[in-house]
Motif scaffolding. Structure first.
Motif, mmCIF file in Angstrom:
data_model
loop_
_atom_site.group_PDB
_atom_site.id
_atom_site.type_symbol
_atom_site.label_atom_id
_atom_site.label_comp_id
_atom_site.label_asym_id
_atom_site.label_seq_id
_atom_site.Cartn_x
_atom_site.Cartn_y
_atom_site.Cartn_z
ATOM 1 N N SER A 85 0.775 -1.245 0.000
ATOM 2 C CA SER A 85 0.000 0.000 0.000
ATOM 3 C C SER A 85 0.800 1.284 0.000
ATOM 4 C CB SER A 85 -0.972 0.014 1.186
ATOM 5 O OG SER A 85 -0.274 -0.041 2.416
ATOM 6 N N ALA A 86 1.974 1.318 0.608
ATOM 7 C CA ALA A 86 2.650 2.592 0.848
ATOM 8 C C ALA A 86 2.814 3.425 -0.424
ATOM 9 C CB ALA A 86 4.010 2.350 1.504
ATOM 10 N N VAL A 87 3.408 2.834 -1.469
ATOM 11 C CA VAL A 87 3.711 3.628 -2.666
ATOM 12 C C VAL A 87 2.454 4.095 -3.383
ATOM 13 C CG1 VAL A 87 5.941 2.514 -2.988
ATOM 14 C CG2 VAL A 87 3.942 1.603 -4.178
ATOM 15 N N THR A 88 1.322 3.448 -3.127
ATOM 16 C CA THR A 88 0.082 3.846 -3.807
ATOM 17 C C THR A 88 -0.486 5.142 -3.242
ATOM 18 O OG1 THR A 88 -1.537 2.647 -2.426
ATOM 19 C CG2 THR A 88 -0.414 1.397 -4.176
ATOM 20 N N PHE A 89 0.077 5.632 -2.119
ATOM 21 C CA PHE A 89 -0.342 6.902 -1.532
ATOM 22 C C PHE A 89 0.591 8.059 -1.913
ATOM 23 C CE2 PHE A 89 -2.301 3.891 1.445
ATOM 24 C CZ PHE A 89 -3.553 4.439 1.625
ATOM 25 N N TYR A 90 1.771 7.756 -2.401
ATOM 26 C CA TYR A 90 2.793 8.787 -2.576
ATOM 27 C C TYR A 90 2.407 9.795 -3.655
ATOM 28 C CZ TYR A 90 5.980 5.808 0.178
ATOM 29 O OH TYR A 90 6.570 5.052 1.163
ATOM 30 N N GLY A 91 2.686 11.058 -3.365
ATOM 31 C CA GLY A 91 2.448 12.109 -4.351
ATOM 32 C C GLY A 91 1.033 12.632 -4.384
ATOM 33 N N ALA A 93 -3.135 12.740 -4.595
ATOM 34 C CA ALA A 93 -4.084 12.151 -5.545
ATOM 35 C C ALA A 93 -3.475 12.027 -6.937
ATOM 36 C CB ALA A 93 -5.357 12.977 -5.596
ATOM 37 N N GLU A 94 -2.734 13.038 -7.354
ATOM 38 C CA GLU A 94 -2.151 13.013 -8.708
ATOM 39 C C GLU A 94 -1.073 11.945 -8.828
ATOM 40 O OE1 GLU A 94 0.128 16.049 -11.840
ATOM 41 O OE2 GLU A 94 -0.825 16.825 -10.012
ATOM 42 N N GLY A 95 -0.210 11.859 -7.821
ATOM 43 C CA GLY A 95 0.848 10.854 -7.857
ATOM 44 C C GLY A 95 0.294 9.441 -7.832
ATOM 45 N N ALA A 96 -0.728 9.226 -7.011
ATOM 46 C CA ALA A 96 -1.338 7.898 -6.912
ATOM 47 C C ALA A 96 -2.004 7.498 -8.224
ATOM 48 C CB ALA A 96 -2.354 7.873 -5.775
ATOM 49 N N ALA A 97 -2.675 8.449 -8.851
ATOM 50 C CA ALA A 97 -3.333 8.158 -10.131
ATOM 51 C C ALA A 97 -2.307 7.824 -11.201
ATOM 52 C CB ALA A 97 -4.186 9.349 -10.557
ATOM 53 N N GLY A 98 -1.187 8.527 -11.185
ATOM 54 C CA GLY A 98 -0.140 8.255 -12.161
ATOM 55 C C GLY A 98 0.490 6.892 -11.952
#
Length: 248
Positions: A85-91, A93-98
């Motif tokens: 899960s951790a990396v899916t939160f980084y950045g 909303a925009e970072g996660a979507a990317g």
């Protein structure tokens, strides 16, 4: 031809090779006709002793994810589920979507991630604006979770990073430690408790805490698998694993 066991869906599950909680959790949650096919993101049991080393470790998992995606594609899955899960939160909303978009482009399949699943769960349960967050992370990663939730309209009132010293150590956290942490972050100013970190065992405990606290307690593994089922059109409900799977 339809798969003999996965005749409704074959889920490709991506998770770190050090993670011992996601695979049994997801298998406990799968309805008949759905099968899970775990593809290990090969990493070492990194020591996480600071914000910097924790972030370096999670980014190493990120760098190794593409190989796990390519590996699981050989069983021809219908849908992907992210078991880290951790990396899916980084950045935010925009970072996660990317991040999600990149994985879907590599795979040619849709994927459910922990971050989007938590937001979907909060919106589905309704009436939630303020949350408290529990994680096995270090403070720097909790800040990323709070940023992501804020981008989606949810305020993190309090949080606890358990600062687990290695990836394997996350799975060794016992229920009494989690209960005490939840007690510390809960309060009348909190609408829901959110647990992140997929190697932290909390699915059944979260369901119990929902009853005692009389508010939603979202375990990320339950939320992610719920999201995957519903996104793929499978509506089965399951008792004993929290309101999401029981009611929605």
């Amino acid at each position: 031809m339809t798969d003999a066991l996965g005749y409704r869906a074959k889920f490709g599950v991506l998770g770190p090779s050090t993670n011992t909680i996601v695979q049994p959790d997801f298998d406990d949650l799968r309805p008949a006709g759905v099968t899970n096919h775990y593809s290990r993101i090969i990493i070492q049991n990194a020591a996480a002793i600071s914000d910097e080393t924790f972030m370096q470790g999670t980014l190493e998992i990120d760098r190794c994810t593409e190989d796990a995606v390519k590996g699981v594609l050989t069983c021809a899955p219908d849908y992907l589920v992210m078991g880290m899960s951790a990396v899916t939160f980084y950045g935010g909303a925009e970072g996660a979507a990317g991040w999600k978009r990149n994985i879907e482009e590599i795979a040619g399949l849709k994927i459910s991630t922990g971050s989007e699943s938590v937001v979907a769960a909060l919106k589905t349960l309704g009436g939630i604006r303020k949350v408290a967050v529990l994680s096995p992370y270090y403070p720097v990663a909790n800040a990323e979770v709070a940023r992501f939730l804020s981008d989606h309209g949810f305020e993190t009132v309090r949080d606890i990073p358990l600062r687990c010293p290695s990836w394997q150590a996350i799975a060794q956290v016992q229920p009494h430690t989690i209960r005490e942490a939840v007690k510390e972050i809960d309060g009348d100013d909190v609408d829901a408790i959110v647990q992140v970190g997929t190697n932290l065992s909390m699915v059944k405990l979260a369901a119990q805490l929902e009853l005692t606290l009389a508010k939603p307690v979202i375990a990320i593994n339950a939320a992610t698998y719920w999201h995957a089922l519903r996104a793929y059109g499978i509506k089965d409900r399951m008792a004993g694993c929290g309101r999401l799977l029981e009611e929605y």
